[in-house]
Scaffold this motif. Structure first.
Motif: not given
Ligand SMILES: Nc1ncnc2c1ncn2[C@@H]1O[C@H](COP(=O)(O)OP(=O)(O)O)[C@@H](O)[C@H]1O
Ligand SMILES: [Mg+2]
Lengths: 273, 253
Positions: A105-109, B146-147, B150, B244-246, B249-251
């Motif tokens: 459940x990490x934030x990918x961004x 799940x996010x 969290x 920026x992070x998007x 890519x997605x993990x």
């Protein structure tokens, strides 16, 4: 911060005197039931989690381990019964508990450092302060140099280290870990288990650890609660004592370790088709 | 290496324009000018300023309609995604709007709002808004549970969950809705000028066709496509800047 650390031994000592027989519990689960519609996930379950120790919840999948952990976390409401953390009833998530998720459940961004500091960010800790705390825990879990990487650039094991560092950085007294190592490879898993042992020894925290691996439970636990399904209940509580103080490398060859693994397998085998 | 995408873009432009030039010279149809004739007309219209006058007209309903659609569309989409009651109330409207044949609605709009700016703004909004609303609401609804869990476990307030989890998680799909919506808005703006009253770029198209000045007609069409491409590129820059992070890519596993 400092005040709490200094005060800790005193409170622990007084508490031990008061409850001379029973060990001091950080978390108590009292007669908890949980139904999902008609499915009875937990039925009248009671369990004590001794302070400063690691308790494993071990059982076949579907027996309600995650459900119990999320009820303790305050993420789910029990259908009946109550949870106490340090004597106070749980009504929802609180600063005294931190969760490590099976799927990370990490934030990918967000970068590693923002992910680790996310719990502190939500608590309104100033950016410079939370990042210096996060940096310390990133170092502790061995991810120095990856502060500005993004989750998709990390391996599964490294991602779970980020999840662990995030839970550690909010400095909760109780850590809830839901099969944290199930998504990482075997070598990484063994290293994690060793690291977990030293965390339990050096951090003055209570660990509640869900696993479906018998070996893992016996290797890391001070207390193992075996959960059985239909109806879900605690069938046995085992406290391995003989090899806890031993060197991490020799535990797996210890006769008591091997005996306990066999004994647990004997009681679980009938539930595995 | 860094210039490779640029080289590829130039190459594909050269191929398309080359094919256009050849097709115009054969000619495929007497009403189909060559690329160079078209560019000549475009330069002429730029130099005499007529293209700027046209855009001063066309941009009014376009910019207003797109701005209204983006703002209202994202706001409504968020509400619809967050509340099942709002979903029940509003979703059908936008599904119908997306499916409705616009040409059939235009007479009704003209009857209700006249032939002025209001009707044209409506046409742009009818084209642009549904996809923005529907994309936003489905992205919000599909935020990984799940996010959110969290965030709750680390004591997030509802506002934090919206701003720090739901919005960034939904942003790629919201932006793709914006891109689609804005492209549709461009179509809507030109359509309204062709179907309601000929003004701006629509007027150039209608008028030059009526006098068989096909290079001018194609130059007007070309300019609006160019403007749309430039605008969509700017939007992409904004998205990269905001999230920026998007981009990285997605993990997911
Ligand atoms: N959200 C849910 N809705 C309905 N049933 C559920 C839900 N979550 C879990 N269950 C059921 O409750 C039981 C216990 O689930 P869980 O706590 O996830 O078990 P474990 O973690 O031990 O594998 C299972 O039978 C599962 O199917
Ligand atoms: Mg589970």
């Amino acid at each position: 911060m400092k005040g709490i650390i200094v005060a800790m031994p005193q409170t622990e000592a007084t508490m031990k005197k008061q409850t001379s027989a029973a060990p001091d519990s950080a978390v108590s689960v009292r007669n908890v039931s949980k139904n999902y519609g008609t499915v009875e996930a937990l039925k009248n379950l009671s369990l004590e989690f001794p302070r400063g120790q690691l308790t494993s919840l071990l059982g076949p999948s579907g027996c309600g381990k995650t459900t119990l952990l999320k009820i303790i976390a305050g993420l789910l409401q029990p259908t009946s019964g109550r949870i106490e953390v340090n004597g106070a009833e749980v009504e929802g998530p609180g600063p005294d508990r931190a969760f490590v998720f099976q799927d990370f459940a990490l934030l990918p961004w967000a970068s590693v450092i923002r992910n680790v500091a996310f719990g502190l960010e939500l608590r309104g800790v100033a950016k410079s302060e939370r990042e210096s705390i996060a940096e310390r825990y990133i170092r502790d879990v061995g991810l120095t140099g990856f502060e500005h990487s993004y989750p998709h650039e990390l391996s599964g094991g490294m991602r779970q280290r980020v999840g662990l560092a995030r839970a550690l950085s909010v400095d909760a007294q109780v850590l809830l870990l839901d099969e944290p190592f199930s998504a990482v490879d075997e070598q990484t898993r063994r290293k994690f288990q060793e690291d977990l042992l030293s965390l339990v020894k050096h951090e003055n925290k209570t660990f509640i650890f869900v696993t479906h691996s018998i070996e893992e439970a016996v290797y890391v636990s001070d207390q193992i609660a075996i959960l059985l399904p239909r109806p879900s209940r605690v069938s046995e509580i085992i406290r391995p004592t003989g090899f806890r103080h031993k060197d991490v490398d020799s535990i797996r060859r210890d006769p008591e370790y091997l005996d306990i693994v066999d004994q647990i397998w004997a009681s679980l085998r009938s539930y595995v088709e | 290496m860094q210039n490779r995408p640029l080289i590829l873009k130039l190459l594909s432009a050269a191929i398309v324009f080359g094919a256009w030039e050849i097709a115009g010279r054969i000619p495929v149809s007497y009403a189909f000018p060559t690329f160079l004739e078209t560019m000549e007309a475009l330069v002429r219209m730029t130099l005499d300023g007529s293209i700027f006058q046209a855009y001063a007209e066309t941009l009014k309903p376009l910019v207003l309609g797109v701005a209204i659609s983006a703002f209202l569309g994202i706001t409504l989409g968020l509400w619809i995604g967050l509340s099942s009651w709002f979903d029940w109330l509003f979703s059908p409207i936008f599904v119908v709007m997306q499916a409705a044949p616009l040409a059939a609605l235009i007479p009704i709009l003209v009857m209700a709002y006249g032939i002025g700016l209001t009707s044209k703004i409506f046409v742009v909004c009818i084209m642009a808004m549904p996809v923005i609303v529907l994309n936003t609401s489905s992205a919000v609804r599909n935020t990984p549970a799940s996010m959110k869990e969290m965030a709750h476990s680390f004591l997030a307030k509802d506002r934090d969950v919206l701003l720090k989890i739901i919005l960034p998680a939904a942003s790629p799909i919201i932006f793709s809705g914006l891109r689609l919506g804005i492209s549709a808005g461009f179509i809507g703006a030109i359509l309204s000028e062709l179907k309601i009253t000929p003004t701006g770029v629509g007027d150039i198209i209608t008028y030059s066709r009526s006098i068989a000045d096909y290079p001018s007609m194609y130059a007007a069409i070309f300019s609006i496509i160019l403007l749309a491409v430039v605008f969509l590129n700017l939007l992409e820059k904004l998205e990269n800047y905001l999230f920026e992070g998007n981009n990285r890519g997605y993990a997911s596993d």
